[in-house]
Write an enzyme that holds these catalytic residues in place. Structure first.
Site, mmCIF file in Angstrom:
data_model
loop_
_atom_site.group_PDB
_atom_site.id
_atom_site.type_symbol
_atom_site.label_atom_id
_atom_site.label_comp_id
_atom_site.label_asym_id
_atom_site.label_seq_id
_atom_site.Cartn_x
_atom_site.Cartn_y
_atom_site.Cartn_z
ATOM 1 N N ASP A 58 0.844 -1.203 0.000
ATOM 2 C CA ASP A 58 0.000 0.000 0.000
ATOM 3 C C ASP A 58 0.879 1.253 0.000
ATOM 4 O OD1 ASP A 58 0.885 -0.165 2.612
ATOM 5 O OD2 ASP A 58 -1.091 0.093 3.532
ATOM 6 N N SER A 59 2.207 1.058 -0.017
ATOM 7 C CA SER A 59 3.129 2.175 -0.263
ATOM 8 C C SER A 59 2.822 2.818 -1.612
ATOM 9 C CB SER A 59 4.583 1.682 -0.234
ATOM 10 O OG SER A 59 4.741 0.524 -1.024
ATOM 11 N N ASP A 64 -0.982 -6.260 -0.088
ATOM 12 C CA ASP A 64 -1.168 -5.561 1.183
ATOM 13 C C ASP A 64 -2.652 -5.269 1.384
ATOM 14 O OD1 ASP A 64 0.506 -4.745 3.178
ATOM 15 O OD2 ASP A 64 1.317 -3.018 2.090
ATOM 16 N N LYS A 113 -0.905 -9.365 3.268
ATOM 17 C CA LYS A 113 -0.092 -8.856 4.383
ATOM 18 C C LYS A 113 -0.961 -7.920 5.212
ATOM 19 C CE LYS A 113 3.306 -5.637 3.938
ATOM 20 N NZ LYS A 113 2.716 -4.536 4.737
ATOM 21 N N GLU A 142 -0.912 -5.438 8.943
ATOM 22 C CA GLU A 142 -0.047 -4.799 9.942
ATOM 23 C C GLU A 142 -0.639 -4.973 11.333
ATOM 24 O OE1 GLU A 142 0.568 -0.693 8.935
ATOM 25 O OE2 GLU A 142 1.302 -1.154 6.922
ATOM 26 N N GLU A 145 9.728 -3.879 10.266
ATOM 27 C CA GLU A 145 10.063 -2.587 9.651
ATOM 28 C C GLU A 145 10.506 -1.568 10.707
ATOM 29 O OE1 GLU A 145 7.251 -1.022 6.844
ATOM 30 O OE2 GLU A 145 8.282 0.913 6.729
HETATM 31 O O1 KIV Z 1 3.591 -1.006 1.660
HETATM 32 C C1 KIV Z 1 4.731 -1.484 1.530
HETATM 33 O O2 KIV Z 1 5.378 -1.334 0.494
HETATM 34 C C2 KIV Z 1 5.277 -2.262 2.646
HETATM 35 C C3 KIV Z 1 6.655 -2.776 2.569
HETATM 36 C C4 KIV Z 1 7.690 -1.837 2.191
HETATM 37 C C5 KIV Z 1 7.028 -3.641 3.691
HETATM 38 O O3 KIV Z 1 4.576 -2.472 3.579
#
Ligand code: KIV
Length: 277
Positions: A43-44, A82, A112, A114, A181
Site C-alpha cells: 500500500d506504499s 497488502d 499482508k 499490519e 520494519e
Molecule cells: O507497503 C509497503 O510497500 C510495505 C513494505 C515496504 C514492507 O509495507
C-alpha cells in the site's frame, strides 16, 4: 518454475530471501525475469504512485487494480497483496470478506496485514479461511498517526517487548513470515533467532532472514522521502529526466519524428484526396 510459499520455510536460516514491491505490469515483467524471490504489491503505492503523504487513503479497489496488473506481468512469482487501512480492522468477517475478495480477483497468493495482538482474531479468521498471511510489525505505516510520524519503533524495553510478544503470537497463530520494519538491528536479530518462521526486514538491519524495499526507492525514482535504510541501486529517475529532456528538445527542434518513425501511403491516393477536398 513458479515460486511458492515454501520458499519462506526452505530458505529460513539458510539463504537470504529477497523481496521487492511492485505496482504495475511493465515493472512486474522485469521482476518476473529476475531472481527475486517474492513480490509485494504494497500500500506504499499510496505514496510512491498516488503522491499521498502516507498509506492511509488507499482502498481495497485500488489494491486490486494494481495487483491484477502486477500478476499479469509476473505469473511465476509468489505474490503478496497488502490489505489497506481499515480493510481488516472492523470485524473478522469483514477481514475475511475483503481478503478473500482480493485473493480471488487478483490471483495473489497471500495477504499482508499490519499489527499483532490487537488484530489476532482477524488473522486467525484469515488463516482458517486458508488465506496465507504475511505479518508486519514495528514501524507499521498504517499507524503513522498513532506514532506521530514515521518513527523507528522498539527502542524502549516496553515497546521492544511488545514487538517480540507480537512476533511470537503471530508465529503461533500460523503466519508464514513476518515483515519487521523500522526497528533496531539487535532487536530484529533477536526476533529472527527466536522464530522458526522467516523475518523479512526493511530498516531492520542485516540479520533478518530476508529483505524488502520499495522498488521506486532502489530505482532512485521517489524523491519525496529518503529514509536512512534505503539504498539506491540505480538512477532510473535521472535517466527518466534525461529521456524527457531529450524528447522535448527533439520535438521543439523538429528532429523527432524522423522518416523511420512514419507510415507511408501511395502518392496517387493523396492526389485523389486532394482533388476531392
Ligand atoms: O507497503 C509497503 O510497500 C510495505 C513494505 C515496504 C514492507 O509495507
Amino acid at each position: 518454475m513458479k515460486n511458492s510459499i515454501n520458499l519462506f520455510y526452505d530458505k529460513k536460516g539458510k539463504e537470504p530471501i529477497s523481496m521487492l514491491t511492485c505496482y504495475d505490469y511493465s515493472t512486474a515483467k522485469f521482476l518476473d525475469e529476475s531472481e527475486v524471490d517474492a513480490i509485494l504489491v504494497g500500500d506504499s503505492l499510496g505514496m510512491v504512485f498516488q503522491g499521498n503523504n502516507d498509506t492511509i487513503p488507499v482502498t481495497v479497489d485500488e489494491m486490486i487494480y494494481h495487483t491484477k496488473a502486477v500478476r499479469k506481468g509476473c505469473p511465476n512469482k509468489f505474490l503478496v497483496i497488502d490489505m489497506p487501512f481499515l480493510s481488516y480492522h472492523i470485524t473478522k468477517e469483514d477481514a475475511i470478506r475483503n481478503s478473500g475478495r482480493v485473493i480471488k480477483e487478483t490471483g495473489a497468493n497471500a495477504v499482508k496485514v499490519e499489527g499483532g495482538a490487537e488484530i489476532i482474531d482477524k488473522i486467525r479468521g484469515l488463516l482458517d479461511a486458508k488465506i496465507p498471511v504475511l505479518g508486519h510489525l514495528g514501524l507499521t505505516p498504517q499507524s503513522v498517526n498513532v506514532f506521530g510520524g514515521f518513527k523507528i519503533q522498539g527502542k524502549s524495553f516496553e515497546n521492544a517487548k511488545k514487538i517480540i510478544e507480537d512476533a511470537l503470537l503471530l508465529e503461533k497463530e500460523g503466519v508464514f513470515a513476518i515483515v519487521l520494519e523500522g526497528i533496531p538491528e539487535k532487536l530484529a536479530k533477536f526476533i529472527t533467532e527466536k522464530l522458526k518462521i522467516a523475518t523479512i526486514g526493511i530498516g531492520a538491519g542485516r540479520y533478518t532472514d530476508g529483505q524488502i524495499l520499495v522498488i521506486n526507492d532502489i530505482f532512485g525514482m521517489y524523491k519525496d522521502m529518503m529514509p536512512k535504510f534505503v539504498k539506491k541501486f540505480g538512477n532510473v529517475g535521472e535517466e527518466m529526466q534525461r529521456s524527457i529532456g531529450g524528447y522535448v528538445t527533439e520535438v521543439k527542434g523538429k528532429q523527432f519524428p524522423e522518416e523511420k518513425h512514419t507510415f507511408a501511403i501511395e502518392d496517387d491516393i493523396i492526389e485523389k484526396l486532394k482533388k476531392e477536398f
